[in-house]
Scaffold this motif. Structure first.
Motif, PDB file in Angstrom:
ATOM      1  N   GLY A  94       0.803  -1.217   0.000  1.00  0.00           N
ATOM      2  CA  GLY A  94       0.000   0.000   0.000  1.00  0.00           C
ATOM      3  C   GLY A  94       0.833   1.262   0.000  1.00  0.00           C
ATOM      4  O   GLY A  94       0.394   2.301  -0.515  1.00  0.00           O
ATOM      5  N   GLU A  95       2.043   1.190   0.547  1.00  0.00           N
ATOM      6  CA  GLU A  95       2.908   2.375   0.550  1.00  0.00           C
ATOM      7  C   GLU A  95       3.731   2.478  -0.730  1.00  0.00           C
ATOM      8  O   GLU A  95       3.989   3.580  -1.227  1.00  0.00           O
ATOM      9  CB  GLU A  95       3.839   2.348   1.761  1.00  0.00           C
ATOM     10  CG  GLU A  95       4.643   3.624   1.905  1.00  0.00           C
ATOM     11  CD  GLU A  95       5.338   3.743   3.252  1.00  0.00           C
ATOM     12  OE1 GLU A  95       6.504   4.196   3.276  1.00  0.00           O
ATOM     13  OE2 GLU A  95       4.723   3.376   4.272  1.00  0.00           O
ATOM     14  N   MET A  96       4.168   1.352  -1.267  1.00  0.00           N
ATOM     15  CA  MET A  96       4.991   1.385  -2.473  1.00  0.00           C
ATOM     16  C   MET A  96       4.186   1.734  -3.721  1.00  0.00           C
ATOM     17  O   MET A  96       4.689   2.400  -4.633  1.00  0.00           O
ATOM     18  CB  MET A  96       5.677   0.029  -2.693  1.00  0.00           C
ATOM     19  CG  MET A  96       6.714  -0.349  -1.651  1.00  0.00           C
ATOM     20  SD  MET A  96       8.084   0.839  -1.512  1.00  0.00           S
ATOM     21  CE  MET A  96       7.687   1.523   0.112  1.00  0.00           C
ATOM     22  N   GLN A 118      14.924   5.966  -1.403  1.00  0.00           N
ATOM     23  CA  GLN A 118      13.604   6.455  -1.812  1.00  0.00           C
ATOM     24  C   GLN A 118      12.535   5.381  -1.672  1.00  0.00           C
ATOM     25  O   GLN A 118      11.340   5.686  -1.691  1.00  0.00           O
ATOM     26  CB  GLN A 118      13.652   6.936  -3.264  1.00  0.00           C
ATOM     27  CG  GLN A 118      14.652   8.041  -3.537  1.00  0.00           C
ATOM     28  CD  GLN A 118      14.718   8.389  -5.003  1.00  0.00           C
ATOM     29  OE1 GLN A 118      13.706   8.376  -5.701  1.00  0.00           O
ATOM     30  NE2 GLN A 118      15.908   8.716  -5.498  1.00  0.00           N
ATOM     31  N   TRP A 119      12.965   4.122  -1.543  1.00  0.00           N
ATOM     32  CA  TRP A 119      12.027   2.994  -1.474  1.00  0.00           C
ATOM     33  C   TRP A 119      12.055   2.301  -0.111  1.00  0.00           C
ATOM     34  O   TRP A 119      11.537   1.205   0.029  1.00  0.00           O
ATOM     35  CB  TRP A 119      12.351   1.998  -2.587  1.00  0.00           C
ATOM     36  CG  TRP A 119      12.277   2.614  -3.948  1.00  0.00           C
ATOM     37  CD1 TRP A 119      13.308   3.095  -4.696  1.00  0.00           C
ATOM     38  CD2 TRP A 119      11.092   2.851  -4.718  1.00  0.00           C
ATOM     39  NE1 TRP A 119      12.851   3.615  -5.873  1.00  0.00           N
ATOM     40  CE2 TRP A 119      11.498   3.481  -5.923  1.00  0.00           C
ATOM     41  CE3 TRP A 119       9.746   2.591  -4.513  1.00  0.00           C
ATOM     42  CZ2 TRP A 119      10.590   3.842  -6.907  1.00  0.00           C
ATOM     43  CZ3 TRP A 119       8.837   2.967  -5.494  1.00  0.00           C
ATOM     44  CH2 TRP A 119       9.258   3.580  -6.680  1.00  0.00           C
ATOM     45  N   GLU A 120      12.663   2.964   0.863  1.00  0.00           N
ATOM     46  CA  GLU A 120      12.671   2.386   2.206  1.00  0.00           C
ATOM     47  C   GLU A 120      11.254   2.367   2.765  1.00  0.00           C
ATOM     48  O   GLU A 120      10.426   3.222   2.455  1.00  0.00           O
ATOM     49  CB  GLU A 120      13.578   3.193   3.130  1.00  0.00           C
ATOM     50  CG  GLU A 120      15.058   2.983   2.863  1.00  0.00           C
ATOM     51  CD  GLU A 120      15.933   3.804   3.798  1.00  0.00           C
ATOM     52  OE1 GLU A 120      15.380   4.662   4.513  1.00  0.00           O
ATOM     53  OE2 GLU A 120      17.158   3.583   3.791  1.00  0.00           O
ATOM     54  N   PHE A 121      10.988   1.374   3.616  1.00  0.00           N
ATOM     55  CA  PHE A 121       9.656   1.236   4.207  1.00  0.00           C
ATOM     56  C   PHE A 121       9.801   1.054   5.706  1.00  0.00           C
ATOM     57  O   PHE A 121      10.490   0.148   6.172  1.00  0.00           O
ATOM     58  CB  PHE A 121       8.932   0.025   3.607  1.00  0.00           C
ATOM     59  CG  PHE A 121       7.638  -0.307   4.292  1.00  0.00           C
ATOM     60  CD1 PHE A 121       6.557   0.559   4.215  1.00  0.00           C
ATOM     61  CD2 PHE A 121       7.497  -1.488   5.017  1.00  0.00           C
ATOM     62  CE1 PHE A 121       5.359   0.259   4.846  1.00  0.00           C
ATOM     63  CE2 PHE A 121       6.305  -1.797   5.636  1.00  0.00           C
ATOM     64  CZ  PHE A 121       5.222  -0.924   5.553  1.00  0.00           C
ATOM     65  N   LEU A 135      16.186  -2.031  -1.669  1.00  0.00           N
ATOM     66  CA  LEU A 135      17.464  -2.063  -2.390  1.00  0.00           C
ATOM     67  C   LEU A 135      17.249  -2.511  -3.829  1.00  0.00           C
ATOM     68  O   LEU A 135      17.807  -1.924  -4.767  1.00  0.00           O
ATOM     69  CB  LEU A 135      18.434  -3.006  -1.688  1.00  0.00           C
ATOM     70  CG  LEU A 135      19.741  -3.299  -2.443  1.00  0.00           C
ATOM     71  CD1 LEU A 135      20.607  -2.054  -2.520  1.00  0.00           C
ATOM     72  CD2 LEU A 135      20.498  -4.450  -1.786  1.00  0.00           C
ATOM     73  N   VAL A 136      16.440  -3.535  -4.017  1.00  0.00           N
ATOM     74  CA  VAL A 136      16.173  -4.049  -5.361  1.00  0.00           C
ATOM     75  C   VAL A 136      15.453  -2.991  -6.193  1.00  0.00           C
ATOM     76  O   VAL A 136      15.786  -2.772  -7.371  1.00  0.00           O
ATOM     77  CB  VAL A 136      15.357  -5.356  -5.294  1.00  0.00           C
ATOM     78  CG1 VAL A 136      14.937  -5.806  -6.695  1.00  0.00           C
ATOM     79  CG2 VAL A 136      16.168  -6.454  -4.606  1.00  0.00           C
TER      80      VAL A 136
END
Length: 213
Positions: free
Chosen positions: A68-70, A198-201, A104-105
């Protein structure tokens, strides 16, 4: 002369951000462990996005919060919801399967292809994670076209990166350099690690009963 050197240095720093100039094609052929070969071979045979399985309801809810966040973060690059969901689901599955952080991916994909499924570098690296065609010859039936298949590409990219992490004894900086073919040089690892942030959760789930907030 000094100005020319400064411009050359700036160009080198910008290089990793341009998918058409990706240097992941500098990956080299090398002996692979049987476990690596098996993991890559099985991806070629799969035609549908993987379906995550969860050990508990809490684990499933954590995944749904991540999704939901990505999804809104990726919406500009992948407008169609179903395509976006299947892509994120596969990234999450393959990253976790390889023992890598999904953020990271996603950062590596951003740097390598800017999320373009059919990206091809000038040296022939293909797909989201810019996998070189020789991997399909080493592992599968030699058909490089299969590297454009979403799960195959993401499985190859994640397993190859995991292979390099193991080779470098957990040193992520050196592992990313090896993936890119620039081992020991800073621009590419720094680009991927920067994009990955930028894609850390950070899971916003409330603490369980008895835990402090």
């Amino acid at each position: 002369m000094r100005r020319r050197a400064a411009l050359a240095g700036a160009a080198a720093c910008l290089l990793p951000f341009a998918p058409s100039l990706s240097r992941a094609g500098a990956q080299v052929e090398e002996p692979l462990a049987d476990s690596v070969r098996t993991a890559l071979s099985s991806a070629i045979a799969n035609s549908a996005p993987p379906v995550p399985e969860f050990a508990s309801t809490d684990a499933r809810l954590a995944y749904l919060r991540w999704l939901g966040e990505m999804s809104p973060r990726l919406a500009r690059r992948k407008v169609d919801w179903q395509e976006r969901k299947e892509f994120l689901q596969t990234v999450w599955y393959e990253a976790r399967r390889a023992g890598l952080a999904p953020g990271l991916v996603l950062g590596l994909i951003q740097v390598e292809s800017n999320f373009r499924k059919f990206a091809v570098s000038r040296v022939g690296a293909r797909g989201y994670m810019q996998v070189m065609p020789f991997w399909s010859r080493l592992i599968g039936d030699g058909d490089p076209g299969k590297l454009f298949h979403m799960q195959t590409n993401l499985r190859f990219g994640c397993v190859i990166l995991r292979h390099y992490v193991d080779r470098e004894r957990g040193d992520l900086f050196m592992s990313l350099g090896r993936y890119n073919g620039s081992r020991g040089q800073a621009p590419y690892p720094n680009a991927v690690l920067g994009a990955g942030r930028q894609w850390e959760f950070k899971d916003p789930s409330p603490p369980k009963l008895g835990e402090r907030s």
